[in-house]
Scaffold this active site. Structure first.
Site, PDB file in Angstrom:
ATOM      1  N   CYS A 199      13.180   2.794   7.630  1.00  0.00           N
ATOM      2  CA  CYS A 199      13.574   2.174   6.714  1.00  0.00           C
ATOM      3  C   CYS A 199      13.669   3.284   5.416  1.00  0.00           C
ATOM      4  CB  CYS A 199      13.074   0.849   6.978  1.00  0.00           C
ATOM      5  SG  CYS A 199      12.801  -0.066   5.778  1.00  0.00           S
ATOM      6  N   LYS A 238       6.236   3.627  13.215  1.00  0.00           N
ATOM      7  CA  LYS A 238       6.804   4.279  12.196  1.00  0.00           C
ATOM      8  C   LYS A 238       5.598   4.548  11.686  1.00  0.00           C
ATOM      9  CE  LYS A 238       8.539   2.011   7.352  1.00  0.00           C
ATOM     10  NZ  LYS A 238       8.810   0.512   6.295  1.00  0.00           N
ATOM     11  N   GLU A 269      16.633  -1.194  12.361  1.00  0.00           N
ATOM     12  CA  GLU A 269      14.801  -1.490  12.479  1.00  0.00           C
ATOM     13  C   GLU A 269      14.701  -3.073  13.141  1.00  0.00           C
ATOM     14  OE1 GLU A 269      11.277  -1.361   9.027  1.00  0.00           O
ATOM     15  OE2 GLU A 269      13.193  -1.124   8.590  1.00  0.00           O
TER      16      GLU A 269
END
Length: 564
Positions: free
Chosen positions: A430, A379, A317
């Site tokens: 994440c 995301k 990321e």
């Protein structure tokens, strides 16, 4: 009653002697006006002051629970903490139990989330306070249901209910601190393949509450130093201990699917950052150049015959903090790395929203050496106050620190299933690895292995990367999938489908991991049943608690009206 001078008794006043005549010349004493009833928080605090020793024990159990999680990993303390809270709440009122839940929850979250101190200790305390409030109804429920037969079962269900609520609200929830995440390499872990993280939490909580049951049975005998322990106490206690042991080892009977249908070779690039903390991004292109440099070195090793060419390369990321679709320099740097290594790279990048000005998307982009950028995943669950600011206009006026989040991240809507070279991978970015539904939907959509693209540079050397890696271990077992964690500054790792960490990097180093990744098509029971076990266990606990509350209310004698 006979007439005569009024008398007071010792029970009426704290210092009056019984049957002492009141002076005849004093005016009659009038009843004071009723005092205003204190609020709920005030009453909870009063409970804590009156029972400070018990509150101190609860706080100690909270700190012990924090030590059950990485980086300490003393996982048996998760069972002990559950047992201590159950013992302390047993037989108490709902209000007393609520206070004890808070007394455990606040130090627990402060200890668990201390990695947020890089933002500010006020952030640690503020978030810990919000999360600890979920332990208030938990403690109340433990106290109320402790009067029921089979209360350890209902108590374990209430632990699941607490996590069920905390994982969803407010602002999409914050699943950090689940009992399951302290048990990612323990005898309880294989249960994740049957019912996911909620079933692991239930088993850990049940083992703890059964220990509490045994302790409550045996404590009177120990206290009285009974020469001959009462059979009526010892037998149930021994049964509870045996059942707790059976729950703890039940996971060994669960088959964890690990056989690969085929494999793919991967290289995980950890480019590193120039500095840790809030300002890790530093000057534009620095982090991107780090990952390009590490990938070019990998390409040199391949050309020299020192390393076999992988089938694909994984970047973390935020490997590029510039939009490669709009920034020619960023796009050229990525192209140079992709062509040098000769295989597709999954690139983590910040991308400007195509239609909404001022918004940015956190994406994983498949970059092919021949066709360039292709499929991408956005995301789905941006982090509140980290990647977007709720109520920005109102809060920014009083919290200047929010200016450090200049643009809000726009959420994606689809699972991150991407074809990266010959592999169909599931991209999870994440903190999304903490959310059951996001990972499960990705697997059910066809992901044959999982990639967690993450950027932990803000929280390097704080214990947060270890906590997040533990979640990857649990997800591997839960879904029977290999999981690759690709981090900018560490910890990057390759996790086998049985949860074993096969390779990992150190933090704040530039490194490359190369390994074989097993790909699987089969789904676990947990994938098939979804959130049903969580809803069933949480619902059962809440239903039993509500039933006790209704019963107690009906059994309460009606108050007699006082004549005016």
């Amino acid at each position: 009653m006979p007439s005569g001078p009024e008398t007071t008794t010792a029970s009426d006043t704290g210092d009056a002697r019984p049957d002492t005549p009141a002076p005849a010349d004093e005016p009659p004493v009038t009843a004071p006006a009723p005092a205003r009833r204190p609020g709920r928080l005030a009453r909870l605090a009063a409970q804590g002051r009156r029972h400070w020793r018990v509150s101190l024990v609860a706080a100690g159990a909270g700190l012990a629970l924090a030590a059950a999680f990485p980086p300490y990993d003393i996982w048996p303390l998760s069972i002990v903490a559950v047992a201590v809270l159950s013992v302390l709440a047993h037989g108490r009122t709902a209000r007393q139990g609520a206070w004890l839940g808070f007394a455990l929850g606040l130090p627990f979250f402060v200890g668990l989330l201390k990695w947020l101190h890089v933002i500010g200790w006020d952030t640690v305390v503020g978030l810990s306070l919000v999360e600890a409030l979920f332990f208030v109804p938990l403690g109340a429920g433990l106290a109320v249901t402790s009067r029921l037969p089979g209360w350890p079962l209902w108590a374990a269900c209430l632990w699941v209910a607490q996590e069920w609520a905390r994982d969803r609200v407010p602002l999409g929830g914050f699943p950090w601190g689940r009992l399951a995440f302290a048990n990612t390499s323990t005898p309880f872990t294989p249960l994740a393949a049957l019912g996911g993280a909620p079933l692991v939490t239930f088993a850990v909580a049940l083992a703890g509450t059964l220990l509490a049951f045994a302790a409550l049975r045996l404590w009177p005998l120990w206290r009285e130093r009974a020469a001959r322990p009462a059979r009526a106490a010892v037998v149930p206690a021994a049964g509870a201990l045996g059942l707790a042991a059976a729950v703890a080892v039940a996971g060994y009977a669960v088959p964890v699917p690990t056989d690969a249908d085929d494999t793919v070779s991967v290289a995980v690039v950890q480019g590193n950052v120039q500095q840790a903390g809030m300002d890790f991004l530093g000057r534009p292109m620095m982090i991107l150049n780090n990952h390009v440099e590490a990938t070019l070195e990998l390409a040199d090793d391949i050309d020299a015959g020192q390393v076999d060419r992988p089938d694909l390369v994984l970047w973390p990321e935020n490997a590029s903090d510039l939009d490669p679709y709009r920034d020619p320099e960023a796009a050229a740097a990525i192209e140079r790395a992709v062509r040098a290594v000769g295989v597709p790279i999954l690139v983590g990048a910040l991308v400007d929203h195509p239609t909404k000005d001022g918004y940015v998307e956190n994406q994983g982009i498949v970059w092919d050496p021949e066709t360039g950028p292709g499929e991408s995943y956005t995301k789905q669950h941006p982090v509140p106050f980290g990647e977007y600011v709720p109520f920005r206009d109102q809060l920014s006026a009083v919290i200047s620190r929010l200016e450090r989040v200049p643009r809000d991240f726009y959420p994606g809507e689809e699972p991150g299933v991407l074809d990266v070279g010959p592999a169909r991978l599931g991209d999870v970015i994440c903190f999304e690895v903490a959310y059951d539904g996001i990972v499960r939907d990705t697997v059910n959509a066809g992901a044959r292995a999982l990639v967690v693209q993450t950027n932990n540079a803000t929280y390097g050397n704080t214990g947060q990367p270890e906590q997040q890696l533990a979640m990857s271990q649990l997800r591997a077992v839960e879904h029977g999938r290999a999981v690759v964690t690709a981090a900018t500054s560490g910890i990057s790792a390759i996790v086998a489908p049985d949860g074993t960490i096969e390779q990992r990097t150190e933090e704040f180093t530039q490194d490359v991991l190369v390994g074989e990744l097993p790909l699987r098509d089969g789904r676990t029971v947990a994938d098939r049943v979804g959130a049903a076990p969580e809803w069933a266990l949480a619902g059962l606990g809440l239903l039993v608690w509500a039933g006790v509350a209704v019963r107690d209310r009906r059994a309460r004698p009606e108050r007699k009206e006082t004549p005016a």
